[in-house]
Motif scaffolding. Structure first.
Motif, short mmCIF file in Angstrom:
data_model
loop_
_atom_site.label_atom_id
_atom_site.label_comp_id
_atom_site.label_asym_id
_atom_site.label_seq_id
_atom_site.Cartn_x
_atom_site.Cartn_y
_atom_site.Cartn_z
N PHE A 12 0.85 -1.19 0.00
CA PHE A 12 0.00 0.00 0.00
C PHE A 12 0.89 1.24 0.00
CE2 PHE A 12 0.63 -1.42 4.38
CZ PHE A 12 1.20 -0.30 4.97
N HIS A 13 0.29 2.37 -0.35
CA HIS A 13 0.95 3.67 -0.23
C HIS A 13 0.57 4.27 1.12
CE1 HIS A 13 2.40 4.00 -4.39
NE2 HIS A 13 1.29 3.37 -4.72
N LEU A 14 1.57 4.73 1.87
CA LEU A 14 1.33 5.33 3.18
C LEU A 14 1.36 6.84 3.08
CD1 LEU A 14 1.00 5.02 6.28
CD2 LEU A 14 3.51 5.09 6.42
N HIS A 15 0.34 7.50 3.64
CA HIS A 15 0.25 8.95 3.68
C HIS A 15 0.19 9.38 5.15
CE1 HIS A 15 -0.85 8.92 -0.65
NE2 HIS A 15 -1.44 7.79 -0.32
N GLU A 16 0.94 10.43 5.50
CA GLU A 16 1.03 10.86 6.90
C GLU A 16 0.70 12.35 7.02
OE1 GLU A 16 4.25 8.33 9.15
OE2 GLU A 16 5.13 9.08 7.26
N PRO A 17 -0.56 12.70 6.95
CA PRO A 17 -0.95 14.11 7.09
C PRO A 17 -0.63 14.63 8.48
CG PRO A 17 -2.86 12.70 7.22
CD PRO A 17 -1.73 11.81 6.82
N GLU A 28 -10.83 12.33 0.38
CA GLU A 28 -11.71 12.73 -0.72
C GLU A 28 -11.08 12.55 -2.10
OE1 GLU A 28 -12.65 16.72 0.29
OE2 GLU A 28 -14.16 16.17 1.77
N CYS A 29 -9.74 12.55 -2.16
CA CYS A 29 -9.12 12.51 -3.48
C CYS A 29 -8.44 11.19 -3.81
CB CYS A 29 -8.11 13.67 -3.63
SG CYS A 29 -6.63 13.49 -2.61
N LEU A 30 -8.19 10.35 -2.83
CA LEU A 30 -7.48 9.10 -3.09
C LEU A 30 -8.46 7.95 -3.33
CD1 LEU A 30 -4.71 9.24 -0.35
CD2 LEU A 30 -4.40 9.60 -2.80
N PRO A 31 -8.16 7.07 -4.27
CA PRO A 31 -8.98 5.88 -4.45
C PRO A 31 -8.57 4.78 -3.47
CG PRO A 31 -7.24 5.91 -6.08
CD PRO A 31 -7.09 7.19 -5.29
N GLU A 32 -9.52 3.93 -3.14
CA GLU A 32 -9.22 2.76 -2.29
C GLU A 32 -8.39 3.18 -1.07
OE1 GLU A 32 -10.45 -0.26 -2.62
OE2 GLU A 32 -11.56 0.36 -4.41
N VAL A 33 -9.00 3.98 -0.20
CA VAL A 33 -8.27 4.56 0.92
C VAL A 33 -8.83 4.06 2.24
CG1 VAL A 33 -9.77 6.60 0.92
CG2 VAL A 33 -7.47 6.74 1.93
N ALA A 34 -7.95 3.91 3.23
CA ALA A 34 -8.37 3.51 4.57
C ALA A 34 -7.65 4.40 5.58
CB ALA A 34 -8.05 2.05 4.83
N LEU A 35 -8.32 4.71 6.69
CA LEU A 35 -7.73 5.50 7.77
C LEU A 35 -7.09 4.58 8.79
CD1 LEU A 35 -10.33 8.29 8.65
CD2 LEU A 35 -8.01 8.62 7.78
N LEU A 36 -5.87 4.94 9.23
CA LEU A 36 -5.18 4.20 10.28
C LEU A 36 -5.10 5.10 11.51
CD1 LEU A 36 -3.50 1.80 11.32
CD2 LEU A 36 -1.48 2.93 10.35
N GLY A 49 -6.53 -10.20 4.93
CA GLY A 49 -6.73 -10.15 3.50
C GLY A 49 -7.37 -8.89 2.95
N ARG A 50 -7.82 -7.99 3.83
CA ARG A 50 -8.37 -6.73 3.31
C ARG A 50 -7.26 -5.98 2.56
NH1 ARG A 50 -10.98 -1.58 6.68
NH2 ARG A 50 -10.87 -0.10 4.92
N ARG A 51 -7.63 -5.38 1.45
CA ARG A 51 -6.66 -4.66 0.64
C ARG A 51 -7.04 -3.18 0.54
NH1 ARG A 51 -3.52 -8.26 -2.47
NH2 ARG A 51 -2.91 -6.53 -3.83
N THR A 52 -6.04 -2.34 0.52
CA THR A 52 -6.25 -0.92 0.28
C THR A 52 -5.04 -0.38 -0.47
OG1 THR A 52 -6.73 1.23 1.29
CG2 THR A 52 -5.26 -0.22 2.51
N ASP A 53 -5.28 0.46 -1.44
CA ASP A 53 -4.16 1.05 -2.18
C ASP A 53 -3.48 2.15 -1.38
OD1 ASP A 53 -4.69 -0.60 -4.31
OD2 ASP A 53 -5.92 0.87 -5.38
N ASN A 54 -4.25 2.85 -0.54
CA ASN A 54 -3.74 4.00 0.19
C ASN A 54 -4.13 3.93 1.66
OD1 ASN A 54 -2.67 5.95 -2.05
ND2 ASN A 54 -4.65 5.20 -2.82
N LEU A 55 -3.13 4.10 2.51
CA LEU A 55 -3.36 4.08 3.94
C LEU A 55 -3.02 5.47 4.49
CD1 LEU A 55 -4.24 1.96 6.03
CD2 LEU A 55 -1.82 1.57 6.53
N VAL A 56 -3.99 6.11 5.11
CA VAL A 56 -3.80 7.46 5.67
C VAL A 56 -3.64 7.33 7.17
CG1 VAL A 56 -4.80 9.75 5.98
CG2 VAL A 56 -5.10 8.55 3.80
N SER A 57 -2.42 7.53 7.65
CA SER A 57 -2.14 7.44 9.08
C SER A 57 -2.44 8.78 9.75
CB SER A 57 -0.68 7.07 9.31
OG SER A 57 -0.34 7.21 10.69
#
Length: 276
Positions: A12-17, A28-36, A49-57
């Motif tokens: 996955f891609h990790l994003h750290e706002p 709002e702008c990322l596809p297949e995103v989950a909050l961590l 087995g859950r998949r997400t392209d983008n993980l927002v920590s």
């Protein structure tokens, strides 16, 4: 940044706002995103087995970690952990019943990892934090679409949190506020009841967890003038407050009739215990 674990978790891609507003923008702008948040629910799901392209920590979103207290109440950020909440001195001083109930949620390992926002967003009817906050008359704020709004509770089944980031919680300080929490009968039901005095009389809320697919709540009927009435009226009030309980099919855990009787009996005991 790109991460690939050598466990079962898919890449996955990790994003750290660094703020909740930035996190909302990413949602709002990322596809297949989950909050961590604390990861108590999400990490096992990813390993399963859950998949997400983008993980927002949310770990670096410092505005979600606020703990503030004044004479009007307590303000708690959605990134505060359950352990921080349970050990916060102003909560013990201004709302000891709530502090006591918070210390009994889950176990110390979970409380040190789980955040309030993550717990509330998990949409798990067996979790205790949401019925506790509802019974305490708390206000929960959700940041979605760039707008901060209140998660409303009107009575009956409680809808899950709107999509977005749970930004904070306000627990007002009320006159002669009391709270009772009964968890011993899980997974049949958990019952949380709050009561406080106003100029017009008593106000109160009961929140039932664990028993149904959604939480359920009801308010104390208007016209209950003082706590002394609860001694004689508790049974009638418990019946009236639970008249609209859901009637799902019987489960292997408990039949619906038994579950309803249990909830009413616990509520009656709680109301009687708050009469003095």
């Amino acid at each position: 940044m790109y991460f690939a674990s050598h466990s079962a978790i898919a890449p996955f891609h990790l994003h750290e706002p660094t703020s909740s507003a930035e996190a909302v923008g990413l949602l709002e702008c990322l596809p297949e995103v989950a909050l961590l948040a604390g990861g108590v629910d999400l990490i096992p799901a990813l390993r399963a087995g859950r998949r997400t392209d983008n993980l927002v920590s949310l770990a670096k979103a410092n505005d979600l970690k606020a703990l503030e207290a004044d004479t009007s109440g307590l303000r708690i950020g959605g990134g505060v952990t359950l352990d921080q909440l349970a050990r916060w001195a102003p909560l013990e001083a201004q709302a000891p019943d709530i502090a006591r109930a918070a210390r009994d949620i889950a176990n110390i390992r979970v409380r040190c990892a789980a955040t309030l926002g993550g717990n509330l967003a998990a949409a798990n009817p067996g979790y205790d934090l949401l019925p506790l906050l509802i019974a305490a008359g708390a206000e929960i704020r959700v940041n979605a679409g760039g707008r901060d709004s209140q998660w409303s509770f009107d009575g009956g089944p409680v809808g899950w949190a709107p999509a977005g980031v749970i930004s904070g919680i306000r627990v007002p300080v009320r006159n002669r506020q009391r709270l009772r929490a009964e968890r011993r009968y899980k997974p049949v039901a958990s019952v949380f009841t709050g009561l406080w005095q106003t100029a017009e009389g008593l106000e109160g809320v009961v929140a039932v967890g664990c028993a149904y697919d959604q939480l359920w709540m009801a308010r104390l009927p208007a016209g209950t003038a003082n706590p002394a009435q609860l001694v004689t009226d508790a049974g009638d009030l418990a019946q009236r407050m639970t008249i609209d309980l859901p009637t799902p099919p019987d489960s292997t855990v408990a039949g619906d009739a038994y579950r309803t009787r249990l909830i009413r009996a616990v509520l009656r005991q709680q109301l009687e215990s708050m009469a003095t």
